[in-house]
Write a protein that holds these residues in place. Sequence first.
Motif, mmCIF file in Angstrom:
data_model
loop_
_atom_site.group_PDB
_atom_site.id
_atom_site.type_symbol
_atom_site.label_atom_id
_atom_site.label_comp_id
_atom_site.label_asym_id
_atom_site.label_seq_id
_atom_site.Cartn_x
_atom_site.Cartn_y
_atom_site.Cartn_z
ATOM 1 N N GLY A 20 0.814 -1.207 0.000
ATOM 2 C CA GLY A 20 0.000 0.000 0.000
ATOM 3 C C GLY A 20 0.842 1.247 0.000
ATOM 4 O O GLY A 20 2.046 1.207 -0.221
ATOM 5 N N GLU A 21 0.180 2.358 0.221
ATOM 6 C CA GLU A 21 0.843 3.649 0.211
ATOM 7 C C GLU A 21 1.089 4.109 1.635
ATOM 8 O O GLU A 21 0.286 3.860 2.520
ATOM 9 C CB GLU A 21 -0.044 4.667 -0.501
ATOM 10 C CG GLU A 21 -0.313 4.297 -1.945
ATOM 11 C CD GLU A 21 -1.351 5.201 -2.583
ATOM 12 O OE1 GLU A 21 -1.653 6.273 -2.020
ATOM 13 O OE2 GLU A 21 -1.848 4.826 -3.644
ATOM 14 N N LYS A 22 2.178 4.804 1.843
ATOM 15 C CA LYS A 22 2.476 5.363 3.158
ATOM 16 C C LYS A 22 1.811 6.723 3.276
ATOM 17 O O LYS A 22 1.797 7.502 2.335
ATOM 18 C CB LYS A 22 3.980 5.510 3.361
ATOM 19 C CG LYS A 22 4.700 4.204 3.524
ATOM 20 C CD LYS A 22 6.151 4.452 3.852
ATOM 21 C CE LYS A 22 6.876 3.145 4.051
ATOM 22 N NZ LYS A 22 8.275 3.369 4.408
ATOM 23 N N ARG A 23 1.282 6.988 4.440
ATOM 24 C CA ARG A 23 0.693 8.293 4.743
ATOM 25 C C ARG A 23 1.673 9.063 5.614
ATOM 26 O O ARG A 23 2.505 8.471 6.287
ATOM 27 C CB ARG A 23 -0.619 8.121 5.505
ATOM 28 C CG ARG A 23 -1.592 7.276 4.752
ATOM 29 C CD ARG A 23 -2.980 7.795 4.583
ATOM 30 N NE ARG A 23 -3.325 9.026 5.207
ATOM 31 C CZ ARG A 23 -3.623 10.145 4.521
ATOM 32 N NH1 ARG A 23 -3.552 10.150 3.216
ATOM 33 N NH2 ARG A 23 -3.986 11.227 5.146
ATOM 34 N N ASN A 29 -8.662 10.230 -5.940
ATOM 35 C CA ASN A 29 -7.842 9.185 -6.574
ATOM 36 C C ASN A 29 -8.655 7.948 -6.949
ATOM 37 O O ASN A 29 -8.090 6.958 -7.409
ATOM 38 C CB ASN A 29 -6.705 8.771 -5.636
ATOM 39 C CG ASN A 29 -5.721 9.885 -5.405
ATOM 40 O OD1 ASN A 29 -5.534 10.753 -6.257
ATOM 41 N ND2 ASN A 29 -5.091 9.911 -4.247
#
Length: 112
Positions: free
Chosen positions: A3-6, A57
């Motif tokens: 996943g993506e890092k926040r 997104n």
Amino acid sequence: MAGEKRNLLVIGKAKKPRCFKNVKTLPVDYEANKKAWTPSEIFEKVLRKWDSQLRGNKKNIILFVDNCPTHPQIQNLTNIKLAFLAPNTTSVIQPIDQGIIKTKSQPKAGEK
């Protein structure tokens, strides 16, 4: 996990800390609270902002949340589904509470 890092959310006591005086940008998101806790207002504000970004997104997520009183049900989130953990399970489920993070122990006699 994939996943993506926040950005990390840092909650401090001061609205404008002196140490940020000449800082133009931070590598974290910053909020202020008298006790440096996460009140439900900050929790909701952060989730609504994230929900808006996800909508832009065209992404959907499920977010697992413990049942802390400052983590309320939030209505009208379009791209975040909140899944609350059952009561009294946080210490059983969360890896940090299971002793995953430990200090390096000394080797036993005869070990290197």
